[in-house]
Design a protein around this motif. Structure first.
Motif, PDB file in Angstrom:
ATOM      1  N   ARG A 439       0.870  -0.991   0.119  1.00 16.85           N
ATOM      2  CA  ARG A 439       0.056  -0.012   0.090  1.00 16.85           C
ATOM      3  C   ARG A 439       0.907   1.334  -0.121  1.00 16.85           C
ATOM      4  O   ARG A 439       1.987   1.271   0.458  1.00 16.85           O
ATOM      5  CB  ARG A 439      -0.841  -0.138   1.246  1.00 16.85           C
ATOM      6  CG  ARG A 439      -1.902  -0.795   1.055  1.00 16.85           C
ATOM      7  CD  ARG A 439      -2.846  -1.190   2.335  1.00 16.85           C
ATOM      8  NE  ARG A 439      -2.200  -1.661   3.563  1.00 16.85           N
ATOM      9  CZ  ARG A 439      -1.744  -2.692   3.930  1.00 16.85           C
ATOM     10  NH1 ARG A 439      -2.047  -3.650   3.243  1.00 16.85           N
ATOM     11  NH2 ARG A 439      -1.282  -2.892   5.001  1.00 16.85           N
ATOM     12  N   GLU A 448      -6.525   5.453  -2.833  1.00 19.00           N
ATOM     13  CA  GLU A 448      -5.919   4.081  -2.927  1.00 19.00           C
ATOM     14  C   GLU A 448      -7.044   3.004  -3.311  1.00 19.00           C
ATOM     15  O   GLU A 448      -6.894   1.947  -4.046  1.00 19.00           O
ATOM     16  CB  GLU A 448      -5.677   3.675  -1.503  1.00 19.00           C
ATOM     17  CG  GLU A 448      -5.054   2.261  -1.238  1.00 19.00           C
ATOM     18  CD  GLU A 448      -3.961   2.077  -1.956  1.00 19.00           C
ATOM     19  OE1 GLU A 448      -3.474   1.011  -2.365  1.00 19.00           O
ATOM     20  OE2 GLU A 448      -3.068   3.113  -2.219  1.00 19.00           O
ATOM     21  N   SER A 452      -6.392   0.561  -6.567  1.00 16.88           N
ATOM     22  CA  SER A 452      -6.609  -0.793  -6.244  1.00 16.88           C
ATOM     23  C   SER A 452      -7.572  -1.536  -7.249  1.00 16.88           C
ATOM     24  O   SER A 452      -7.182  -2.413  -8.058  1.00 16.88           O
ATOM     25  CB  SER A 452      -6.722  -1.246  -5.069  1.00 16.88           C
ATOM     26  OG  SER A 452      -7.831  -0.735  -4.487  1.00 16.88           O
ATOM     27  N   THR A 474      -4.856  -8.983  -0.927  1.00 14.82           N
ATOM     28  CA  THR A 474      -4.797  -8.148   0.006  1.00 14.82           C
ATOM     29  C   THR A 474      -5.854  -7.384   0.599  1.00 14.82           C
ATOM     30  O   THR A 474      -6.090  -6.399   1.299  1.00 14.82           O
ATOM     31  CB  THR A 474      -4.069  -6.697  -0.697  1.00 14.82           C
ATOM     32  OG1 THR A 474      -4.846  -6.493  -1.824  1.00 14.82           O
ATOM     33  CG2 THR A 474      -2.809  -7.218  -1.235  1.00 14.82           C
TER      34      THR A 474
END
Length: 545
Positions: A439, A448, A452, A474
């Protein structure tokens, strides 16, 4: 007294405030301020009187990493403490809020906007806390008992502190316990010599290559000089260059004052017991001094005994992890203290120092550390470890148990966890940081999440099963959508990537989810005549009740 106005009612302001509200001053006519700060004000819970809670504002500041000890917002915190007092809840009107924002010099505003280098600081704190708890069970290594005073330190002490280049801070564990900097003084003394003499003169007396030998080994390079400033011989040489014409007391005050500036008001002291203990057991350092004098390495006129005494004193400077994290953050910030805004070292000096910390800062483990961790760092035998994430933050880990090379066992383990979770390794920007599942805390939650999602959908469209696996490992939702409500399964089905489709279905991807046009993964596969994928999706859809 006049009733407290609700946001938007800005006709006039008497300079007074209602009972229970923070005073805002005569700023009611400042329409620019109202426009600038009004939206921030409205991001809080507003009561029927058009006010926000002082307690909620304090919580928001702390969550963003702005602490009560931050000198930039000392007046803000003082007002909040005075307002809350014993009442437990005090309300702030818009005028009072604007006044606090202005008193904070932009810090309060940036905190609420999430404009700091780590927008979601609470998430970073949670990650660091998880790492800290996980390392509690690590008990390997031994304290540095060859210096008697260091050998008496509780080996179970453990603290972590960090400070970003925006002054966001967090600490956990024994981060307020004092310890001696020992070899962590070496980068600071090197910076001081560069500031005083410049690199050309400094490196006439000390090299800048890794030695490949022990940090206190009796060896010099082919020019008869210490290999670099991060080993004992090189640090002794730097001490010989620091204000050599001054009295000893003034020389030490010069170094100590620099530490205080770097720490921005943090705890900086001197441990006389460690100084005396180290001086008494310093046969190797005396040998290094005489060895260098024999090779005529020192500047002309150097007083060897005084230089060694000065070196022992520098090693005995005392800090806690919180202060050392601010020192590291000052280096991460190019020589400017993030809490005071004061420039202590030039950017060029810091660049040179961080370069040598990267290659030579971790004793005989420096090469491996550069390979695995990829960050400038400096360790000390007291168990302190200073880590610099350039442009982002400084970190200190203090844990006295050392490995065979003199580095904190828990400190090194922390660094490994840090770069495994976050793309802080200097070369993470080369593909690995994009696909390894790490991250980037420099991105906010929304950024983020979007990034992603894009990675997952792109990998699915290209049939890259490895990256899809990593994304889902994740914690990414397999049903994440783009702005057209298309999922990874839509894209993999459209392109006929059977292995990816099967993997996504096994991980909970919905075969019946519809995009904005009503299309499903099955209809996309049918449109593209992807026979095997159609058959698989028909079976999966039949199982959906």
């Amino acid at each position: 007294m006049p009733a407290t106005k609700k946001p938007g009612n800005r006709q006039q302001d008497s300079g007074r405030s209602t009972p229970g509200s923070l005073p805002g001053g005569s700023i009611g006519s400042d329409e620019f301020a109202v426009g600038r700060y009004g939206k921030l004000f409205n991001s809080f819970n507003i009561d029927s009187e058009g006010r926000i809670s002082a307690v909620e504002l304090g919580v928001r500041l702390r969550e963003s990493g702005i602490l009560e000890s931050d000198p930039r917002v000392a007046d803000v915190w003082a007002e909040l403490r005075h307002a809350v007092g014993d009442k437990g809840q005090t309300w702030i009107d818009l005028d009072g809020f604007i006044g606090l924002c202005k008193n904070g010099g932009g810090v309060v505003e940036k905190s609420i906007r999430g404009d700091f280098v780590i927008p979601d600081f609470a998430a970073l704190q949670a990650e660091i806390s998880t790492i800290f708890e996980g390392l509690q069970s690590v008990h390997g290594g031994h304290v540095a008992d060859y210096i008697p005073q260091l050998g008496r330190v509780d080996p179970e002490k453990f603290g972590i502190a960090l400070c970003t280049v925006d002054g966001q801070r967090f600490a956990i564990g024994d981060a307020d316990n004092l310890f001696c900097v020992q070899s962590v003084c070496k980068p600071i003394n090197y910076c001081l010599t560069l500031e005083e003499h410049g690199a050309d003169i400094v490196h006439q007396h000390v090299g800048r290559e890794p030695s490949g030998r022990g940090f206190n080994e009796l060896t010099l390079n082919s020019d008869g000089l210490p290999h670099n400033p991060m080993i004992n011989s090189g640090a002794i040489m730097c001490c010989s260059l620091l204000r050599p014409a001054w009295e000893m007391a003034d020389r030490f005050d010069h170094v100590a004052e620099t530490w205080r500036k770097l720490a921005g008001g943090g705890a900086v002291g001197f441990n006389n017991a460690v100084y005396l203990s180290e001086r008494r057991t310093a046969d190797r350092n005396f040998a290094l001094g005489y060895f260098m004098r024999e090779h005529q390495s020192f500047p002309t006129g150097t007083d060897l005994m005084e230089t060694l005494e000065f070196y022992f004193q520098c090693c005995s400077i005392e800090v806690d992890a919180q202060a050392l994290s601010v020192v590291a953050a000052s280096l991460a910030n190019g020589g400017v203290n993030p809490l005071t805004g004061e420039r202590i070292f030039s950017a060029d000096t810091v660049r040179k120092c961080l370069s040598l910390m990267s290659s030579c800062g971790m004793y005989d483990y420096s090469g491996e550390f550069a390979f695995v961790i990829g960050l400038p760092a400096k360790s000390g035998v007291s168990g302190g470890l200073m880590i610099v994430v350039p442009g982002v933050m400084g970190v200190c880990v203090w844990s006295p148990r050392l490995d065979a090379m003199g580095n904190s066992v828990r400190g090194v383990a922390f660094c490994k966890e840090l770069v495994n979770r976050f793309n802080f390794h200097v070369y993470d920007s080369f593909a690995a940081g994009e696909v390894s599942g790490k991250r980037d805390p420099r991105r906010g939650k929304i950024e983020e999440e979007v990034a992603s999602t894009i990675r997952l959908l792109w990998a699915a469209s290209q049939g890259d099963l490895d990256v899809v696996r990593i994304a889902l490992a994740t914690g990414k939702d397999p049903n994440s959508m783009d702005y057209d409500r298309r999922t990874a399964l839509h894209l993999a089905a459209s392109e006929g990537h059977l292995d990816v489709v099967r993997y996504l279905l096994d991980r909970g991807a919905s075969p019946t989810v519809q995009d904005r046009w009503g299309g499903t993964p099955l209809s996309d596969a049918q449109r593209g005549a992807k026979g095997s994928v159609v058959t698989l999706l028909e079976s999966a859809a039949a199982l959906v009740v």
